[in-house]
Design a protein around this motif. Sequence first.
Motif, PDB file in Angstrom:
ATOM      1  N   VAL A 284       0.891  -1.118  -0.012  1.00 41.33           N
ATOM      2  CA  VAL A 284       0.082  -0.096  -0.016  1.00 41.33           C
ATOM      3  C   VAL A 284       0.935   1.304   0.062  1.00 41.33           C
ATOM      4  CG1 VAL A 284      -1.811   1.490   1.330  1.00 41.33           C
ATOM      5  CG2 VAL A 284      -1.716  -1.193   1.274  1.00 41.33           C
ATOM      6  N   GLU A 285       2.062   1.248   0.759  1.00 40.87           N
ATOM      7  CA  GLU A 285       2.929   2.419   0.768  1.00 40.87           C
ATOM      8  C   GLU A 285       3.392   2.908  -0.624  1.00 40.87           C
ATOM      9  OE1 GLU A 285       4.859   5.185   2.817  1.00 40.87           O
ATOM     10  OE2 GLU A 285       3.896   3.624   3.975  1.00 40.87           O
ATOM     11  N   GLN A 286       3.725   1.868  -1.446  1.00 41.08           N
ATOM     12  CA  GLN A 286       4.300   2.011  -2.615  1.00 41.08           C
ATOM     13  C   GLN A 286       3.159   2.743  -3.681  1.00 41.08           C
ATOM     14  OE1 GLN A 286       7.635   2.210  -3.461  1.00 41.08           O
ATOM     15  NE2 GLN A 286       6.886   3.210  -5.361  1.00 41.08           N
ATOM     16  N   GLN A 287       2.056   1.867  -3.521  1.00 40.68           N
ATOM     17  CA  GLN A 287       0.798   2.308  -4.340  1.00 40.68           C
ATOM     18  C   GLN A 287       0.459   3.700  -4.199  1.00 40.68           C
ATOM     19  OE1 GLN A 287      -2.689  -0.130  -4.182  1.00 40.68           O
ATOM     20  NE2 GLN A 287      -1.164  -2.063  -3.809  1.00 40.68           N
ATOM     21  N   CYS A 288       0.442   4.147  -2.872  1.00 36.17           N
ATOM     22  CA  CYS A 288       0.184   5.510  -2.364  1.00 36.17           C
ATOM     23  C   CYS A 288       1.363   6.497  -3.208  1.00 36.17           C
ATOM     24  CB  CYS A 288       0.175   5.761  -0.756  1.00 36.17           C
ATOM     25  SG  CYS A 288      -0.667   7.381  -0.457  1.00 36.17           S
ATOM     26  N   GLU A 289       2.634   5.858  -3.129  1.00 37.22           N
ATOM     27  CA  GLU A 289       3.802   6.801  -3.690  1.00 37.22           C
ATOM     28  C   GLU A 289       3.440   6.944  -5.239  1.00 37.22           C
ATOM     29  OE1 GLU A 289       6.884   9.321  -3.543  1.00 37.22           O
ATOM     30  OE2 GLU A 289       5.850   8.643  -1.815  1.00 37.22           O
ATOM     31  N   ASN A 290       3.149   6.036  -5.786  1.00 37.19           N
ATOM     32  CA  ASN A 290       2.664   5.688  -7.228  1.00 37.19           C
ATOM     33  C   ASN A 290       1.882   6.940  -7.744  1.00 37.19           C
ATOM     34  OD1 ASN A 290       5.031   3.976  -7.542  1.00 37.19           O
ATOM     35  ND2 ASN A 290       3.818   2.255  -7.931  1.00 37.19           N
ATOM     36  N   PHE A 291       0.792   6.929  -6.675  1.00 33.90           N
ATOM     37  CA  PHE A 291      -0.265   7.742  -7.127  1.00 33.90           C
ATOM     38  C   PHE A 291       0.009   9.177  -7.057  1.00 33.90           C
ATOM     39  CE2 PHE A 291      -3.932  10.311  -5.487  1.00 33.90           C
ATOM     40  CZ  PHE A 291      -5.090   9.924  -6.512  1.00 33.90           C
ATOM     41  N   LYS A 476      -8.701   4.814  -9.486  1.00 30.36           N
ATOM     42  CA  LYS A 476      -7.324   4.897  -8.702  1.00 30.36           C
ATOM     43  C   LYS A 476      -7.661   5.097  -7.273  1.00 30.36           C
ATOM     44  CE  LYS A 476      -4.559   3.782 -12.153  1.00 30.36           C
ATOM     45  NZ  LYS A 476      -3.942   2.432 -11.837  1.00 30.36           N
ATOM     46  N   VAL A 477      -8.348   6.305  -7.044  1.00 28.01           N
ATOM     47  CA  VAL A 477      -8.617   6.623  -5.863  1.00 28.01           C
ATOM     48  C   VAL A 477      -9.324   5.584  -5.000  1.00 28.01           C
ATOM     49  CG1 VAL A 477      -9.746   8.114  -3.875  1.00 28.01           C
ATOM     50  CG2 VAL A 477      -8.407   9.085  -5.887  1.00 28.01           C
ATOM     51  N   THR A 478     -10.429   4.869  -5.583  1.00 30.83           N
ATOM     52  CA  THR A 478     -11.317   3.946  -5.130  1.00 30.83           C
ATOM     53  C   THR A 478     -10.402   2.644  -4.698  1.00 30.83           C
ATOM     54  OG1 THR A 478     -13.139   4.650  -6.284  1.00 30.83           O
ATOM     55  CG2 THR A 478     -13.262   2.554  -5.351  1.00 30.83           C
ATOM     56  N   HIS A 479      -9.561   2.367  -5.715  1.00 33.34           N
ATOM     57  CA  HIS A 479      -8.521   1.086  -5.472  1.00 33.34           C
ATOM     58  C   HIS A 479      -7.582   1.261  -4.448  1.00 33.34           C
ATOM     59  CE1 HIS A 479      -6.095  -2.294  -6.462  1.00 33.34           C
ATOM     60  NE2 HIS A 479      -4.925  -1.283  -6.335  1.00 33.34           N
ATOM     61  N   LEU A 480      -7.227   2.547  -4.021  1.00 35.20           N
ATOM     62  CA  LEU A 480      -6.330   2.815  -3.104  1.00 35.20           C
ATOM     63  C   LEU A 480      -6.759   2.645  -1.751  1.00 35.20           C
ATOM     64  CD1 LEU A 480      -3.445   3.712  -2.064  1.00 35.20           C
ATOM     65  CD2 LEU A 480      -3.944   6.009  -2.645  1.00 35.20           C
ATOM     66  N   LEU A 481      -8.177   3.315  -1.737  1.00 40.99           N
ATOM     67  CA  LEU A 481      -8.877   3.170  -0.673  1.00 40.99           C
ATOM     68  C   LEU A 481      -9.326   1.873   0.012  1.00 40.99           C
ATOM     69  CD1 LEU A 481     -11.143   6.647  -0.861  1.00 40.99           C
ATOM     70  CD2 LEU A 481      -9.346   6.343   0.429  1.00 40.99           C
ATOM     71  N   ILE A 490      -1.780   1.683   6.842  1.00 39.71           N
ATOM     72  CA  ILE A 490      -1.670   3.301   6.510  1.00 39.71           C
ATOM     73  C   ILE A 490      -0.403   3.771   6.014  1.00 39.71           C
ATOM     74  CG2 ILE A 490      -2.398   5.553   7.644  1.00 39.71           C
ATOM     75  CD1 ILE A 490      -4.713   3.706   7.640  1.00 39.71           C
ATOM     76  N   PRO A 491      -0.325   4.275   4.807  1.00 37.23           N
ATOM     77  CA  PRO A 491       0.744   4.745   4.451  1.00 37.23           C
ATOM     78  C   PRO A 491       1.436   5.763   5.369  1.00 37.23           C
ATOM     79  CG  PRO A 491      -0.847   4.782   2.511  1.00 37.23           C
ATOM     80  CD  PRO A 491      -1.548   4.292   3.838  1.00 37.23           C
ATOM     81  N   THR A 492       2.626   5.805   5.147  1.00 40.12           N
ATOM     82  CA  THR A 492       3.351   6.955   6.383  1.00 40.12           C
ATOM     83  C   THR A 492       3.029   8.211   5.661  1.00 40.12           C
ATOM     84  OG1 THR A 492       5.106   5.123   6.043  1.00 40.12           O
ATOM     85  CG2 THR A 492       5.699   7.326   7.055  1.00 40.12           C
ATOM     86  N   ASP A 493       3.006   8.740   4.468  1.00 40.93           N
ATOM     87  CA  ASP A 493       2.649  10.088   4.114  1.00 40.93           C
ATOM     88  C   ASP A 493       1.298  10.434   4.154  1.00 40.93           C
ATOM     89  OD1 ASP A 493       5.374  10.478   3.948  1.00 40.93           O
ATOM     90  OD2 ASP A 493       5.621  10.097   1.629  1.00 40.93           O
ATOM     91  N   LEU A 494       0.495   9.550   4.347  1.00 41.26           N
ATOM     92  CA  LEU A 494      -1.127   9.748   4.365  1.00 41.26           C
ATOM     93  C   LEU A 494      -1.379  10.747   5.171  1.00 41.26           C
ATOM     94  CD1 LEU A 494      -3.674   8.856   2.827  1.00 41.26           C
ATOM     95  CD2 LEU A 494      -4.130   7.497   5.003  1.00 41.26           C
ATOM     96  N   SER A 495      -0.692  11.061   6.209  1.00 37.35           N
ATOM     97  CA  SER A 495      -0.949  12.167   7.017  1.00 37.35           C
ATOM     98  C   SER A 495      -0.816  13.703   6.531  1.00 37.35           C
ATOM     99  CB  SER A 495      -0.337  12.115   8.423  1.00 37.35           C
ATOM    100  OG  SER A 495       1.226  12.197   8.404  1.00 37.35           O
ATOM    101  N   LYS A 496       0.272  13.659   5.396  1.00 38.97           N
ATOM    102  CA  LYS A 496       0.246  14.893   4.761  1.00 38.97           C
ATOM    103  C   LYS A 496      -0.662  14.935   3.723  1.00 38.97           C
ATOM    104  CE  LYS A 496       5.117  14.402   5.772  1.00 38.97           C
ATOM    105  NZ  LYS A 496       6.450  14.502   5.165  1.00 38.97           N
ATOM    106  N   PHE A 497      -1.346  13.877   3.179  1.00 39.95           N
ATOM    107  CA  PHE A 497      -2.217  14.007   2.078  1.00 39.95           C
ATOM    108  C   PHE A 497      -3.558  14.506   2.342  1.00 39.95           C
ATOM    109  CE2 PHE A 497      -0.165  10.181  -0.713  1.00 39.95           C
ATOM    110  CZ  PHE A 497       1.023  11.127  -0.780  1.00 39.95           C
ATOM    111  N   GLU A 498      -3.799  15.662   2.377  1.00 39.65           N
ATOM    112  CA  GLU A 498      -4.863  16.380   2.816  1.00 39.65           C
ATOM    113  C   GLU A 498      -6.163  15.923   2.044  1.00 39.65           C
ATOM    114  OE1 GLU A 498      -4.958  18.028   5.642  1.00 39.65           O
ATOM    115  OE2 GLU A 498      -2.930  17.946   5.875  1.00 39.65           O
ATOM    116  N   ASN A 499      -5.910  16.047   0.854  1.00 44.70           N
ATOM    117  CA  ASN A 499      -7.212  15.876  -0.157  1.00 44.70           C
ATOM    118  C   ASN A 499      -7.578  14.309  -0.189  1.00 44.70           C
ATOM    119  OD1 ASN A 499      -8.136  18.268  -1.648  1.00 44.70           O
ATOM    120  ND2 ASN A 499      -5.772  18.300  -2.187  1.00 44.70           N
TER     121      ASN A 499
END
Length: 514
Positions: A284-291, A476-481, A490-499
């Motif tokens: 999931v961490e890498q999927q979030c980074e790719n997104f 893409k958002v649906t798949h990631l969620l 929970i991806p490490t950087d998700l706390s920074k991803f406001e939207n």
Amino acid sequence: MEHQNFITKRKTRKHQAREERMKLNILGLSEVRWKGAGKITSGGHEIIYSGGTESEKGTGIIVDQTVSKAIKGYWALSDRVLLVKIAGKPVDLNIIQVYAPTANSNDEDLDKFYNDLDTAKTQCKFQDPLIIMGDFNAKVGTDKVDDIVGKHGLGFRNERGEKLIEWCQTNNIIVGSTWFQQPPRRKWTWKSPGDETRNQIDYMIISKRYRNALLLAKTYPSADCYSDHVPVVGKFKLKLKKNSKPFTNIKFDLAILKTNQTIREKYQISVQNKFEALGDAEEVEQQCENFKSAIMEAATKVIPKVKRKAKQKWMTEEILNLMEERRCAKGNKETYEQIHKKVQEKCNMSKENWINEKCKEIKQQRKHAPQTMYRNVEEITGKRTFLSTGCIKAMNGGDIIIDKEKILERWAEYIRELFKDDRKDHNIMKNNFAGPPIMKEEVETAIKKMKHVKATGPDNISVELIEALEDLGIRKVTHLLNEIYDTGQIPTDLSKFENQKRVLSGTARIRFTR
């Protein structure tokens, strides 16, 4: 560093221009005549002001971009006293800007002024340098007083001067302006109507411990201020603390995604190609980074950035030339007044024409380019005005907190106390419970409900960038969620991803309320 009497809000830009021309880092202002207290960011400068309920008295401080980054906090104590704390190295710098009661005021007003000054001083640590500057409406004269007042003052001492000297002696502070030998024209700070009398009533005073930090203090009578006071300029040898550079968001011209179909399609294709090149990731961490990287690389490549606009659009070359002509004519009162009248007329006319043109643009942009419209409104009204005294009370109710970081800590302390739960038994949430997958329609509805033209987080991904991808973005958002929902990772950087957080919370609200 300079002190100067200040009269109306219209002169702000002129004072900023003079600050740049005279190479000043800090500009102190007395008799600001603004209501309330707060700070304004304008033309790369920060203006902190402290006024009352009426448009009279008031103090203010203008700092350049370098100093503004080091400001720790401020306290608008009254319409006569303003304290600003600046992070220094190895100690912090405290600046108090004052406007003392005039000779027509009663003793009660004078006592209140010095009481406020005492209160402001109590917020300054003994080891930190303290500079107090402004209009003291007092004459200390030429007679030397111990190591408090030098022999290079001007005129004769009056009762208000005795009061100022007494206060300085009590607080180990020197009247810095009186320790530098200058010709009389470099000493006087105020002239009476008709130029019959010239006195020294504006001073720079500094804590005795740091007297050697003040290298020079003198007036600039040739400065064009259109005031009965002249600038008192001091040169200080102090080191400011270098703060880490704050994160700045990339400002894309997002309005173009709605108005220009070609750029919109190029952006969609670029994001699609980037996703295909990156491939499917398992974690999931890498999927979030790719997104994030797919959207940001495509946006940077395809979408133009917002162009920076020149400052003071209404200030024409003709006005600047007239101002320079007025400055040169300062010795001739009649000519000076005539040119000043022309400057005022040209400024009013030029600014009115500029505002009218901007209003026409705003009217046209209202439906098709709201983001550009908001920027134009901000440009007309001035960037971000904060109405605040700049401080809060400590938990004990007596101490005043000025430092920004400590204010945030106090708010956190207050929230913890407010929501403190002393119950022994709590509802225990079950882990790893199964539930239906998040549907594409839910994500689509959540995105539609999100507000547009909002500030992004450190990821720079705005709702407009996701929305412009249409079905691709929703998939893409649906798949990631769903990956986050199913795996619990929970991806490490998700706390920074406001939207993304907003989409997730929006989806949750739809799921549990339908």
